[in-house]
Scaffold this motif. Structure first.
Motif, PDB file in Angstrom:
ATOM      1  N   GLY A 107       0.858  -1.455   0.215  1.00 26.84           N
ATOM      2  CA  GLY A 107       0.412   0.318  -0.032  1.00 26.84           C
ATOM      3  C   GLY A 107       0.606   1.229   0.504  1.00 26.84           C
ATOM      4  N   ASP A 111      -0.202   4.027  -3.093  1.00 24.27           N
ATOM      5  CA  ASP A 111      -0.806   5.074  -2.528  1.00 24.27           C
ATOM      6  C   ASP A 111       0.936   6.052  -2.273  1.00 24.27           C
ATOM      7  OD1 ASP A 111      -2.556   4.301  -1.083  1.00 24.27           O
ATOM      8  OD2 ASP A 111      -2.303   4.973   0.356  1.00 24.27           O
ATOM      9  N   ASP A 138      -7.321  -4.399  -0.557  1.00 25.68           N
ATOM     10  CA  ASP A 138      -7.344  -2.404  -0.639  1.00 25.68           C
ATOM     11  C   ASP A 138      -7.382  -1.203  -1.014  1.00 25.68           C
ATOM     12  OD1 ASP A 138      -9.624  -0.392   0.918  1.00 25.68           O
ATOM     13  OD2 ASP A 138      -8.529  -1.180   3.063  1.00 25.68           O
ATOM     14  N   LYS A 228     -15.498  -3.997  -2.402  1.00 24.81           N
ATOM     15  CA  LYS A 228     -14.806  -2.140  -2.086  1.00 24.81           C
ATOM     16  C   LYS A 228     -15.329  -1.530  -3.694  1.00 24.81           C
ATOM     17  CE  LYS A 228     -11.204   0.727  -1.854  1.00 24.81           C
ATOM     18  NZ  LYS A 228     -10.294   0.890  -1.240  1.00 24.81           N
TER      19      LYS A 228
HETATM   20  P1  NAD Z   1       4.225  -1.460   3.022  1.00 25.71           P
HETATM   21  O1  NAD Z   1       3.499  -1.160   1.833  1.00 25.71           O
HETATM   22  O2  NAD Z   1       4.608  -1.560   4.021  1.00 25.71           O
HETATM   23  O3  NAD Z   1       3.880  -3.066   2.901  1.00 25.71           O
HETATM   24  C1  NAD Z   1       4.615  -3.550   3.930  1.00 25.71           C
HETATM   25  C2  NAD Z   1       5.473  -4.813   4.199  1.00 25.71           C
HETATM   26  O4  NAD Z   1       5.298  -5.690   3.309  1.00 25.71           O
HETATM   27  C3  NAD Z   1       6.799  -3.535   3.367  1.00 25.71           C
HETATM   28  O5  NAD Z   1       8.525  -3.646   4.541  1.00 25.71           O
HETATM   29  C4  NAD Z   1       7.053  -4.487   2.041  1.00 25.71           C
HETATM   30  O6  NAD Z   1       8.362  -4.195   1.455  1.00 25.71           O
HETATM   31  C5  NAD Z   1       6.008  -6.077   2.540  1.00 25.71           C
HETATM   32  N1  NAD Z   1       6.110  -6.453   1.578  1.00 25.71           N
HETATM   33  C6  NAD Z   1       4.307  -6.257   0.554  1.00 25.71           C
HETATM   34  N2  NAD Z   1       4.562  -6.931  -0.220  1.00 25.71           N
HETATM   35  C7  NAD Z   1       5.672  -8.375  -0.314  1.00 25.71           C
HETATM   36  C8  NAD Z   1       5.759  -9.384  -0.908  1.00 25.71           C
HETATM   37  N3  NAD Z   1       5.034  -9.971  -1.799  1.00 25.71           N
HETATM   38  N4  NAD Z   1       6.374 -10.271   0.135  1.00 25.71           N
HETATM   39  C9  NAD Z   1       7.560 -10.023   1.266  1.00 25.71           C
HETATM   40  N5  NAD Z   1       7.406  -8.937   1.083  1.00 25.71           N
HETATM   41  C10 NAD Z   1       6.468  -7.831   0.750  1.00 25.71           C
HETATM   42  O7  NAD Z   1       2.376  -1.638   3.171  1.00 25.71           O
HETATM   43  P2  NAD Z   1       0.610  -2.177   3.426  1.00 25.71           P
HETATM   44  O8  NAD Z   1       0.586  -3.130   4.475  1.00 25.71           O
HETATM   45  O9  NAD Z   1       0.647  -3.470   2.126  1.00 25.71           O
HETATM   46  O10 NAD Z   1       0.012  -1.225   2.596  1.00 25.71           O
HETATM   47  C11 NAD Z   1       0.006   0.249   3.855  1.00 25.71           C
HETATM   48  C12 NAD Z   1      -0.613   1.417   3.470  1.00 25.71           C
HETATM   49  O11 NAD Z   1      -1.473   1.084   2.644  1.00 25.71           O
HETATM   50  C13 NAD Z   1      -0.638   2.301   4.888  1.00 25.71           C
HETATM   51  O12 NAD Z   1      -0.052   3.174   4.245  1.00 25.71           O
HETATM   52  C14 NAD Z   1      -1.922   3.189   3.853  1.00 25.71           C
HETATM   53  O13 NAD Z   1      -2.584   3.885   4.900  1.00 25.71           O
HETATM   54  C15 NAD Z   1      -2.367   2.408   2.769  1.00 25.71           C
HETATM   55  N6  NAD Z   1      -3.411   2.516   2.193  1.00 25.71           N
HETATM   56  C16 NAD Z   1      -4.221   2.891   1.510  1.00 25.71           C
HETATM   57  C17 NAD Z   1      -5.273   2.774   1.316  1.00 25.71           C
HETATM   58  C18 NAD Z   1      -5.915   3.423  -0.450  1.00 25.71           C
HETATM   59  O14 NAD Z   1      -7.201   3.315   0.010  1.00 25.71           O
HETATM   60  N7  NAD Z   1      -5.448   4.026  -0.898  1.00 25.71           N
HETATM   61  C19 NAD Z   1      -6.053   1.867   2.087  1.00 25.71           C
HETATM   62  C20 NAD Z   1      -5.536   0.943   3.096  1.00 25.71           C
HETATM   63  C21 NAD Z   1      -4.494   0.892   3.581  1.00 25.71           C
END
Ligand code: NAD
Length: 372
Positions: A107, A111, A138, A228
Motif C-alpha cells: 500500500g 499510494d 484494499d 470495495k
Molecule cells: P507496505 O507497503 O509497507 O507493505 C508492508 C511490508 O510488506 C513492507 O515491508 C513491504 O516491503 C513488504 N511486502 C509487500 N509485499 C511483499 C511480498 N509480496 N513479499 C514480501 N514482502 C512484501 O504496507 P501495506 O500494509 O501493504 O499498506 C499499508 C499502506 O496502505 C498504508 O500507508 C495505508 O495508509 C495504505 N492504505 C491505503 C488505502 C487506499 O485506499 N489507498 C487503503 C488502505 C491502506
C-alpha cells in the motif's frame, strides 16, 4: 483459478485481475494498454529484491522496455522526500503523457506512486501490481492515492484510478506471517461491514487461507475487491457510503498515532482491533447482539492476530487522550466524531450520534484489561 472484477467507473473503468501466476503474465496483460512499449516501475527494496526480475522478464518477453526505481520499504517512505525523488526520477525517464507508470509493492508504494502519476505532467496513467494482502484487497482499488504529512497520515493526495490492477495471489507467499495477517484485518472488515455470509465463510476458511490454500486466497481477495468496487462505484469521492470502508478506522488511527506508526502496531492490526472495538461500542449502545463483539474477537484469536488493546506492546495513553486523538481523524466533520457502527455482523452504518461517554467507557474497559 483466475478471476476478474470489473470496476465500472465510466471512462475510468478498469479490471482487477486476481489469481496465482499473474506476475509471469504481466507483460502480455499490460501490452494492450501501452501507447509505446516502454514503462517505468517503482517498487520498494524488499519487493524489488524478491520479484522485480520476474516482472521485468515478463515485460521483456512481451517486447516492453522497463526501468525501475526501488524505494526503502516501510511507511516512512510515504512522505515528501521519497515522493519528490520519485517524481524527478519519472521525469528523468522521460515519461510522457500517454505512458504508464507501474506501482509494484504494498500500500505504501501504491499510494505514493499513484499520487506521483496523478500530478506528473498533470496526470499520467498507472497500473497497480499490489504485492501485500492489504494492497490486493484494499489500497490498490478505488483510486485513493497520497502521502503522509507531519500533520497526519494520508493528508496530501488525489483521487486517481489505475488503468489495471494485477493481483498475483502467489506473490503473497513471500510476505511475513505478520504482514499477511495484518492484511487479513481488512479482509475480515468486508464481512463485518456488509456480508455476514462472507464472515461466516472466513470463520471456516480463514485459517486455511492463512496456511496457504490458494483457492481460498483467490476467493477471499475476489470477494473483498468486489465489495470495495461496489462501494467505490456508489460513492467514488467519499461523500457518503464509502465511509463504511472505514469500519474500525477511527479507533485504528488513534491507536496508530499513539504508537507512533511504529512496529508496535501495523495498520491492518489496528483495523482488526478497531473492528472489535466498533462492535463492542455497537453492543453497548444496544445496536447489535452482545455476542457479536465476542465472535469477532474469537475469530481474530483463531487467526492468531491482535484483537485487544492489551495485545499492543508497551504503554498506551489514557481513554481521554485516545478520545482526543480520535477527534483528530480526518473523517471528523464539523468537529463531530463519525463512527461506523453495526446492527449486527454484515450490517454496518455511518453515524455521528454516539455519546462520548460510551466511547470513553469502551476504551477504559479495554485499557483496564491491559494490566490484568
Ligand atoms: P507496505 O507497503 O509497507 O507493505 C508492508 C511490508 O510488506 C513492507 O515491508 C513491504 O516491503 C513488504 N511486502 C509487500 N509485499 C511483499 C511480498 N509480496 N513479499 C514480501 N514482502 C512484501 O504496507 P501495506 O500494509 O501493504 O499498506 C499499508 C499502506 O496502505 C498504508 O500507508 C495505508 O495508509 C495504505 N492504505 C491505503 C488505502 C487506499 O485506499 N489507498 C487503503 C488502505 C491502506
Amino acid at each position: 483459478m483466475l478471476e476478474t472484477v470489473h470496476v465500472p467507473l465510466d471512462s475510468r473503468a478498469y479490471n482487477v485481475e486476481i489469481g496465482p501466476g499473474l506476475l509471469e503474465q504481466a507483460g502480455r496483460r499490460i501490452a494492450p494498454f501501452l501507447a509505446r512499449p516502454k514503462v517505468s516501475i517503482v517498487t520498494d527494496e524488499t519487493v524489488g529484491a524478491l520479484h522485480l526480475a520476474t516482472l521485468q522478464d515478463s515485460l521483456r518477453r512481451a517486447g516492453i522496455e522497463s526501468t525501475a526505481l526501488s524505494l526503502p520499504a516501510g511507511e516512512a517512505t510515504k512522505g515528501w522526500p521519497e515522493f519528490s525523488r520519485t517524481v524527478d526520477w519519472l521525469l528523468e525517464q522521460k515519461v510522457e503523457r500517454r505512458d504508464l507508470v507501474i506501482a509494484f509493492g504494498g500500500g505504501v508504494i501504491g499510494d505514493l506512486v499513484g499520487f506521483a502519476a496523478a500530478v506528473l505532467r498533470r496526470g499520467v496513467g498507472f497500473i497497480q501490481i499490489p504485492t501485500s494482502l492489504l494492497a490486493q484487497v484494499d489500497s490498490s482499488v478505488g483510486g485513493k492515492t497520497g502521502i503522509n504529512s507531519v500533520h497526519g497520515k494520508n493528508l496530501i493526495g488525489a483521487f486517481h484510478q489505475p488503468r489495471l490492477v494485477l493481483a498475483d495471489t502467489a506473490i503473497l507467499g513471500t510476505l511475513t506471517e505478520r504482514d499477511f495477517l495484518a492484511g487479513y484485518g481488512e479482509v475480515m472488515k468486508y464481512g463485518l461491514l456488509g456480508d455476514a455470509a462472507f464472515f461466516e465463510w472466513l470463520e471456516t476458511m480463514g485459517p486455511k487461507l492463512a496456511a496457504g490454500d490458494m483457492a481460498a486466497r483467490v476467493s477471499a481477495v475476489r470477494r473483498s475487491v468486489e465489495m470495495k468496487a461496489e462501494i467505490v462505484v456508489r460513492d467514488e469521492t467519499e461523500q457518503g457510503d464509502r465511509a463504511l470502508l472505514n469500519l474500525g478506522h477511527t479507533f485504528c488511527h488513534a491507536l496508530e498515532t499513539a504508537t507512533g506508526y511504529s512496529d508496535r502496531l501495523l495498520h491492518g492490526e489496528g483495523v482488526a482491533i478497531g473492528c472489535a472495538l466498533a462492535f463492542e461500542l455497537s453492543a453497548r449502545l444496544g445496536l447489535c447482539a452482545q455476542e457479536d463483539p465476542s465472535r469477532v474477537r474469537a475469530h481474530l484469536a483463531e487467526m492468531g492476530t491482535k484483537r485487544d488493546l492489551r495485545d499492543i506492546p508497551g504503554d498506551l495513553p489514557s481513554a481521554d487522550d485516545l478520545l482526543t486523538l480520535m477527534g483528530q481523524d480526518k473523517k471528523v466533520l464539523d468537529g463531530q466524531l463519525r463512527f461506523i457502527l453495526a446492527r449486527g455482523i454484515g450490517d454496518a452504518f455511518v453515524t455521528s450520534d454516539v455519546p462520548r461517554d460510551t466511547v470513553r467507557a469502551v476504551l477504559q474497559d479495554a485499557l483496564d484489561q491491559c494490566g490484568a
